[in-house]
Design a protein around this motif. Sequence first.
Motif, PDB file in Angstrom:
ATOM      1  N   MET A   1      -3.343  27.819  11.334  1.00 23.36           N
ATOM      2  CA  MET A   1      -4.159  27.730  10.143  1.00 23.36           C
ATOM      3  C   MET A   1      -5.330  26.781  10.415  1.00 23.36           C
ATOM      4  N   GLN A   2      -6.501  27.181  10.011  1.00 26.84           N
ATOM      5  CA  GLN A   2      -7.694  26.354  10.181  1.00 26.84           C
ATOM      6  C   GLN A   2      -7.671  25.178   9.201  1.00 26.84           C
ATOM      7  N   SER A   3      -8.308  24.089   9.595  1.00 28.81           N
ATOM      8  CA  SER A   3      -8.348  22.877   8.766  1.00 28.81           C
ATOM      9  C   SER A   3      -8.903  23.143   7.368  1.00 28.81           C
ATOM     10  N   LYS A   4     -10.000  23.873   7.300  1.00 33.45           N
ATOM     11  CA  LYS A   4     -10.619  24.144   6.002  1.00 33.45           C
ATOM     12  C   LYS A   4      -9.682  24.957   5.118  1.00 33.45           C
ATOM     13  N   ASP A   5      -8.990  25.933   5.693  1.00 30.71           N
ATOM     14  CA  ASP A   5      -8.036  26.743   4.933  1.00 30.71           C
ATOM     15  C   ASP A   5      -6.899  25.869   4.389  1.00 30.71           C
ATOM     16  N   ARG A   6      -6.419  24.930   5.217  1.00 27.52           N
ATOM     17  CA  ARG A   6      -5.352  24.023   4.779  1.00 27.52           C
ATOM     18  C   ARG A   6      -5.858  23.150   3.626  1.00 27.52           C
ATOM     19  N   ALA A   7      -7.076  22.647   3.725  1.00 26.67           N
ATOM     20  CA  ALA A   7      -7.650  21.821   2.657  1.00 26.67           C
ATOM     21  C   ALA A   7      -7.750  22.619   1.354  1.00 26.67           C
ATOM     22  N   LEU A   8      -8.194  23.867   1.449  1.00 28.01           N
ATOM     23  CA  LEU A   8      -8.302  24.719   0.259  1.00 28.01           C
ATOM     24  C   LEU A   8      -6.931  25.004  -0.358  1.00 28.01           C
ATOM     25  N   LEU A   9      -5.929  25.207   0.492  1.00 29.26           N
ATOM     26  CA  LEU A   9      -4.572  25.411  -0.017  1.00 29.26           C
ATOM     27  C   LEU A   9      -4.067  24.163  -0.727  1.00 29.26           C
ATOM     28  N   CYS A  10      -4.290  23.008  -0.126  1.00 30.51           N
ATOM     29  CA  CYS A  10      -3.880  21.745  -0.762  1.00 30.51           C
ATOM     30  C   CYS A  10      -4.529  21.616  -2.137  1.00 30.51           C
ATOM     31  N   ALA A  11      -5.797  21.932  -2.215  1.00 31.31           N
ATOM     32  CA  ALA A  11      -6.514  21.870  -3.486  1.00 31.31           C
ATOM     33  C   ALA A  11      -5.914  22.848  -4.495  1.00 31.31           C
ATOM     34  N   SER A  12      -5.587  24.050  -4.048  1.00 32.77           N
ATOM     35  CA  SER A  12      -4.990  25.051  -4.950  1.00 32.77           C
ATOM     36  C   SER A  12      -3.667  24.571  -5.517  1.00 32.77           C
ATOM     37  N   TYR A  13      -2.822  23.998  -4.671  1.00 33.23           N
ATOM     38  CA  TYR A  13      -1.532  23.489  -5.148  1.00 33.23           C
ATOM     39  C   TYR A  13      -1.727  22.303  -6.094  1.00 33.23           C
ATOM     40  N   ALA A  14      -2.729  21.482  -5.840  1.00 39.54           N
ATOM     41  CA  ALA A  14      -3.023  20.367  -6.739  1.00 39.54           C
ATOM     42  C   ALA A  14      -3.510  20.884  -8.090  1.00 39.54           C
ATOM     43  N   LEU A  15      -4.343  21.903  -8.070  1.00 44.91           N
ATOM     44  CA  LEU A  15      -4.846  22.488  -9.322  1.00 44.91           C
ATOM     45  C   LEU A  15      -3.716  23.081 -10.162  1.00 44.91           C
ATOM     46  N   ASP A  16      -2.669  23.556  -9.510  1.00 51.41           N
ATOM     47  CA  ASP A  16      -1.519  24.092 -10.247  1.00 51.41           C
ATOM     48  C   ASP A  16      -0.908  23.058 -11.183  1.00 51.41           C
ATOM     49  N   LYS A  17      -1.052  21.788 -10.848  1.00 48.65           N
ATOM     50  CA  LYS A  17      -0.477  20.705 -11.651  1.00 48.65           C
ATOM     51  C   LYS A  17      -1.530  19.952 -12.449  1.00 48.65           C
ATOM     52  N   VAL A  19      -4.459  18.603 -11.772  1.00 45.10           N
ATOM     53  CA  VAL A  19      -5.138  17.432 -11.237  1.00 45.10           C
ATOM     54  C   VAL A  19      -6.566  17.412 -11.783  1.00 45.10           C
ATOM     55  N   VAL A  20      -7.142  16.237 -11.957  1.00 46.97           N
ATOM     56  CA  VAL A  20      -8.512  16.138 -12.452  1.00 46.97           C
ATOM     57  C   VAL A  20      -9.411  15.522 -11.382  1.00 46.97           C
ATOM     58  N   ASP A  21     -10.707  15.755 -11.542  1.00 45.56           N
ATOM     59  CA  ASP A  21     -11.722  15.215 -10.614  1.00 45.56           C
ATOM     60  C   ASP A  21     -11.390  15.507  -9.151  1.00 45.56           C
ATOM     61  N   LEU A  22     -10.982  16.728  -8.882  1.00 45.23           N
ATOM     62  CA  LEU A  22     -10.598  17.121  -7.531  1.00 45.23           C
ATOM     63  C   LEU A  22     -11.835  17.363  -6.666  1.00 45.23           C
ATOM     64  N   ARG A  23     -11.795  16.862  -5.457  1.00 43.54           N
ATOM     65  CA  ARG A  23     -12.887  17.067  -4.498  1.00 43.54           C
ATOM     66  C   ARG A  23     -12.305  17.324  -3.117  1.00 43.54           C
ATOM     67  N   ILE A  24     -12.996  18.156  -2.350  1.00 42.18           N
ATOM     68  CA  ILE A  24     -12.692  18.344  -0.934  1.00 42.18           C
ATOM     69  C   ILE A  24     -13.915  17.875  -0.170  1.00 42.18           C
ATOM     70  N   LEU A  25     -13.723  16.894   0.699  1.00 45.54           N
ATOM     71  CA  LEU A  25     -14.821  16.353   1.492  1.00 45.54           C
ATOM     72  C   LEU A  25     -14.602  16.666   2.965  1.00 45.54           C
ATOM     73  N   GLU A  26     -15.618  17.200   3.607  1.00 49.03           N
ATOM     74  CA  GLU A  26     -15.558  17.464   5.047  1.00 49.03           C
ATOM     75  C   GLU A  26     -16.059  16.218   5.775  1.00 49.03           C
ATOM     76  N   VAL A  27     -15.138  15.539   6.451  1.00 48.94           N
ATOM     77  CA  VAL A  27     -15.478  14.300   7.152  1.00 48.94           C
ATOM     78  C   VAL A  27     -15.463  14.480   8.672  1.00 48.94           C
ATOM     79  N   LYS A  28     -15.329  15.730   9.086  1.00 52.27           N
ATOM     80  CA  LYS A  28     -15.386  16.053  10.508  1.00 52.27           C
ATOM     81  C   LYS A  28     -16.732  15.560  11.047  1.00 52.27           C
ATOM     82  N   GLY A  29     -16.706  14.818  12.123  1.00 53.68           N
ATOM     83  CA  GLY A  29     -17.933  14.266  12.685  1.00 53.68           C
ATOM     84  C   GLY A  29     -18.265  12.892  12.123  1.00 53.68           C
TER      85      GLY A  29
END
Length: 123
Positions: A1-17, A19-29
């Motif tokens: 699984m690609q990193s970005k896909d894993r981050a999106l999945l984590c966000a989806s599972y968080a949204l199920d509960k 969560v508020v003010d959710l953000r995904i930040l790409e810190v690669k580099g």
Amino acid sequence: MQSKDRALLCASYALDKKVVDLRILEVKGLSTLTDYLVIGTGRSDRQVQSVADSVHLGLKKEHDTLPLGVEGMKEGRWVLIDYGDVMVHIFQESVRHFYDLDGLWTDAAEIPLPAEGAADQAS
């Protein structure tokens, strides 16, 4: 699984509960620790724990992915779930403001959130 896909999945599972003010930040580099940060806020210790459980169990049961470590689950003020390439931080609001990870990573690109939670996608 690609990193970005894993981050999106984590966000989806968080949204199920709700969560508020959710953000995904790409810190690669920008960081040698991880590629993506998923940062969200729960309104109580129980909600923080519930969101973290949803992420952890969703990836474990549906994607056979275990974290390298989980910290803070017992207290429910700030839970860190470390998948190596993705780190999930779920905070209570006051703790999130105090540590200000959002401010620390202002140079990071923000990834658009999934339109719905994982439970919604499954149905």
